[in-house]
Design a protein around this motif. Sequence first.
Motif, mmCIF file in Angstrom:
data_model
loop_
_atom_site.group_PDB
_atom_site.id
_atom_site.type_symbol
_atom_site.label_atom_id
_atom_site.label_comp_id
_atom_site.label_asym_id
_atom_site.label_seq_id
_atom_site.Cartn_x
_atom_site.Cartn_y
_atom_site.Cartn_z
ATOM 1 N N PRO A 252 -24.764 -10.159 -21.822
ATOM 2 C CA PRO A 252 -23.366 -10.135 -22.270
ATOM 3 C C PRO A 252 -23.193 -10.017 -23.785
ATOM 4 O O PRO A 252 -24.108 -10.280 -24.568
ATOM 5 C CB PRO A 252 -22.823 -11.483 -21.764
ATOM 6 N N ALA A 287 -14.942 -5.481 -22.510
ATOM 7 C CA ALA A 287 -14.995 -5.074 -21.101
ATOM 8 C C ALA A 287 -14.516 -3.638 -20.916
ATOM 9 O O ALA A 287 -15.088 -2.879 -20.117
ATOM 10 C CB ALA A 287 -14.157 -6.024 -20.262
ATOM 11 N N TYR A 291 -19.011 -3.066 -21.223
ATOM 12 C CA TYR A 291 -19.999 -4.133 -21.387
ATOM 13 C C TYR A 291 -19.503 -5.438 -20.752
ATOM 14 O O TYR A 291 -18.314 -5.587 -20.454
ATOM 15 C CB TYR A 291 -20.306 -4.352 -22.875
ATOM 16 N N MET A 292 -20.431 -6.364 -20.564
ATOM 17 C CA MET A 292 -20.100 -7.662 -19.969
ATOM 18 C C MET A 292 -19.656 -8.643 -21.061
ATOM 19 O O MET A 292 -20.458 -9.010 -21.921
ATOM 20 C CB MET A 292 -21.311 -8.229 -19.236
ATOM 21 N N TYR A 314 -13.987 -14.706 -17.079
ATOM 22 C CA TYR A 314 -15.088 -14.473 -18.026
ATOM 23 C C TYR A 314 -16.188 -15.513 -17.830
ATOM 24 O O TYR A 314 -15.910 -16.680 -17.557
ATOM 25 C CB TYR A 314 -14.579 -14.532 -19.471
ATOM 26 N N ASP A 315 -17.429 -15.076 -17.986
ATOM 27 C CA ASP A 315 -18.558 -16.000 -17.898
ATOM 28 C C ASP A 315 -18.595 -16.895 -19.139
ATOM 29 O O ASP A 315 -18.133 -16.512 -20.219
ATOM 30 C CB ASP A 315 -19.871 -15.237 -17.765
ATOM 31 N N TYR A 358 -28.762 -10.921 -15.928
ATOM 32 C CA TYR A 358 -27.722 -9.937 -16.224
ATOM 33 C C TYR A 358 -28.272 -8.509 -16.263
ATOM 34 O O TYR A 358 -27.500 -7.554 -16.115
ATOM 35 C CB TYR A 358 -27.059 -10.283 -17.557
ATOM 36 N N LYS A 361 -27.303 -6.733 -13.158
ATOM 37 C CA LYS A 361 -25.891 -6.629 -12.786
ATOM 38 C C LYS A 361 -25.327 -5.245 -13.103
ATOM 39 O O LYS A 361 -25.727 -4.615 -14.063
ATOM 40 C CB LYS A 361 -25.063 -7.709 -13.503
#
Length: 361
Positions: A252, A287, A291-292, A314-315, A358, A361
């Motif tokens: 991320p 985002a 991208y994360m 959101y993480d 990640y 993902k």
Amino acid sequence: MKLPEEYDEQPKMSLTVVRMIIGVTLFISAILVLILLMNSENIKKRVEEPPKQPADAVQSVTDGEPSDEYAQGTLTPDDFDFWDLYPEETEEPEQEESVKKEEVSDPATDGRHTLLVTADGKEEWVLISPYLPKNEYDYTKLVCQSELMKYFEDGRQISYVGADISKYHDYVDFVKLKKAGVNFVMLRVGARGYGTGQLMLDENFLDNIKRASDAGLEIGLYFFSQAVSKEEAIEEANLVLENIGDYAITYPIAFDMEFIVGDTARIEALTREEKTTIARTFMDTIANAGYMPMLYGNKEWLIRYVDLSKLTSYDIWLSQPGDIPDYPYKFTMWQYSNTASIDGIAGYANLNISFIDYSEK
């Protein structure tokens, strides 16, 4: 003039009746006086010499075998005062119940509160929101091996070790870092001055991202924000995106907003709602670029200074150095040490564990 004969005899008959009535009355009165005198004498004796109650009188009554006094009818109501054989009720049961209630409502044990330690060391119990998603990690499955935190399920490691790097770590040997067991790095792209508001690229970023990529490490990024408006948040996100180049960012890109220890930051005048909006604006821009996004913060920041109910998509990258985190809500990455020692970094290292790979993902 001569009266009739019946008139002459009437007085004699009336006098006889009167005498009979008087006689009966006197007789009855004498009997009553005699009874009263006898009762008065009995009462006087009872008052002067009250009957003595045998020691076993109560026992004989309670055993179903009346004593002589009971059989003869000489006991008085006071002789049956045996209620003092039973202890009086005390307030102890209520006190115990009160203690139990206090224990149930104790925030340290009721399971509905979490302890918040502020930057100045003050402690405060805050209510855990029932509406936010909670983390479900079993911390008995955490194992720290040579300062590397790992998480296992069914005997298989399902976590990943990371290090976050900035110019303050000087030169980092990423090859050695990977050999030491690190799987990914979070590189600081830059920062906004907390006083001037000027945007700055981290002095070592371009070199760090190249050498980390060459070493085969998974790469994530973060930016230290001091934005005070949505426009500044977009400006910060664009600085990150412009400096990625052709490098593969598989972890991320995190938004990191903090106060400054020992100094005044330009964000201190922001409300909780404004900080939440700025964070969301930065992450949405990331985002939208494919991208994360991720939100970084310590426990106090995440609970007190932003509205997590508006950031649930959101993480979370939690910063809480220690053996076990007590942050109650869901998070996917945890910065568990900022004083670790590891090959490849001179001095103290910031180490992390990711519960998600990640890169897949």
